[in-house]
Design an enzyme around this catalytic site. Structure first.
Site, short mmCIF file in Angstrom:
data_model
loop_
_atom_site.label_atom_id
_atom_site.label_comp_id
_atom_site.label_asym_id
_atom_site.label_seq_id
_atom_site.Cartn_x
_atom_site.Cartn_y
_atom_site.Cartn_z
N ARG A 178 -9.49 -16.80 91.23
CA ARG A 178 -10.46 -16.27 92.20
C ARG A 178 -9.70 -15.55 93.31
O ARG A 178 -8.49 -15.73 93.46
CB ARG A 178 -11.35 -17.37 92.76
CG ARG A 178 -10.60 -18.42 93.56
CD ARG A 178 -11.49 -19.54 94.00
NE ARG A 178 -11.68 -20.45 92.89
CZ ARG A 178 -11.49 -21.76 92.93
NH1 ARG A 178 -11.14 -22.32 94.05
NH2 ARG A 178 -11.65 -22.49 91.88
N GLY B 201 7.46 -17.70 90.95
CA GLY B 201 7.66 -17.77 89.50
C GLY B 201 6.56 -18.49 88.75
O GLY B 201 5.89 -19.37 89.28
N ALA C 182 4.56 -21.19 93.23
CA ALA C 182 5.06 -21.25 91.85
C ALA C 182 4.11 -22.01 90.94
O ALA C 182 3.53 -23.03 91.31
CB ALA C 182 6.44 -21.89 91.82
N HIS D 152 -12.36 -12.68 77.08
CA HIS D 152 -13.00 -12.80 75.78
C HIS D 152 -14.31 -13.56 75.96
O HIS D 152 -14.40 -14.47 76.78
CB HIS D 152 -12.09 -13.53 74.79
CG HIS D 152 -10.84 -12.79 74.49
ND1 HIS D 152 -10.77 -11.79 73.55
CD2 HIS D 152 -9.60 -12.87 75.03
CE1 HIS D 152 -9.54 -11.31 73.50
NE2 HIS D 152 -8.82 -11.93 74.40
N ASN E 185 10.87 -9.75 89.03
CA ASN E 185 11.97 -10.44 88.38
C ASN E 185 11.76 -10.48 86.87
O ASN E 185 10.87 -9.82 86.34
CB ASN E 185 12.09 -11.85 88.99
CG ASN E 185 13.51 -12.35 89.01
OD1 ASN E 185 14.24 -12.23 88.03
ND2 ASN E 185 13.91 -12.93 90.13
#
Length: 194
Positions: A173, A149, A167, A113, A83
């Site tokens: 993990r 979403g 959502a 990072h 979507n």
């Protein structure tokens, strides 16, 4: 090793390497072109996706807008649908299986990072270019998965076949097959009966 090889193997690398910069600029251009083409022009959109994505399965459809960092390190299986507002940062391989439903505002993020600022902060290379150090971890999303979403999938994660991610989850993990998982951090809520 070249910076690209270091990147794909999960080692610290320089993201401002000229070869990597060239690949990213191409992918960002193709993402912008894809987003500018009306969804009614399916042929043109498919041509752009075929150039952008390393391995694109038959019937795969990305609604758009999309933002993909390299593309050539991503594979998307057959009949997979994404979507609005899909983001894929593929500094390491991203493998998305067949028949995956991806909700709006999903981010698939392989870059990592260093935790120590001494390794993370920007610095000037000998040639004067300002850069930093990062590394990545691959992401594998199996077959027959639903990602709702506003989900963020972090580097190093595998989501097993048949799973559903609720959502707003942040997946840090692995999620086993046939599981409903949700939350931040995402955890298995229950097994999905077959």
């Amino acid at each position: 090793m070249k910076q690209k090889e270091l990147m794909l193997s999960g080692e610290l690398y320089d993201p401002n390497d000229p070869e990597l910069l060239k690949l990213r600029v191409k992918a960002h251009r193709l993402s912008a072109e894809y987003n500018a083409v009306p969804e009614t022009d399916e042929k043109k959109r498919h041509e752009i996706l075929k150039e952008l994505i390393g391995d694109l399965g038959k019937g795969a459809y990305l609604q758009g807008p999309i933002q993909i960092d390299y593309g050539c390190f991503t594979s998307i299986g057959e009949r997979t649908y994404a979507n609005f507002n899909l983001t894929i940062l593929d500094t390491c391989p991203v493998k998305i299986g067949n028949d995956v439903f991806i909700g709006p505002n999903v981010s698939i993020l392989t870059p990592m990072h260093p935790l120590r600022w001494q390794e993370r902060n920007t610095y000037y290379r000998e040639d004067g270019v300002l850069t930093d150090r990062e590394y990545g971890k691959p992401i594998t999303i199996g077959n027959n998965i639903w990602i709702a979403g506003n989900v963020t999938i972090c580097g190093g994660v595998t989501i097993g076949d048949g799973s559903v991610i609720g959502a707003g989850s942040v997946v840090t993990r692995d999620i086993p097959p046939d599981s409903f998982a949700a939350g931040n951090p995402c955890r298995v809520i229950k097994k999905i009966a077959q």
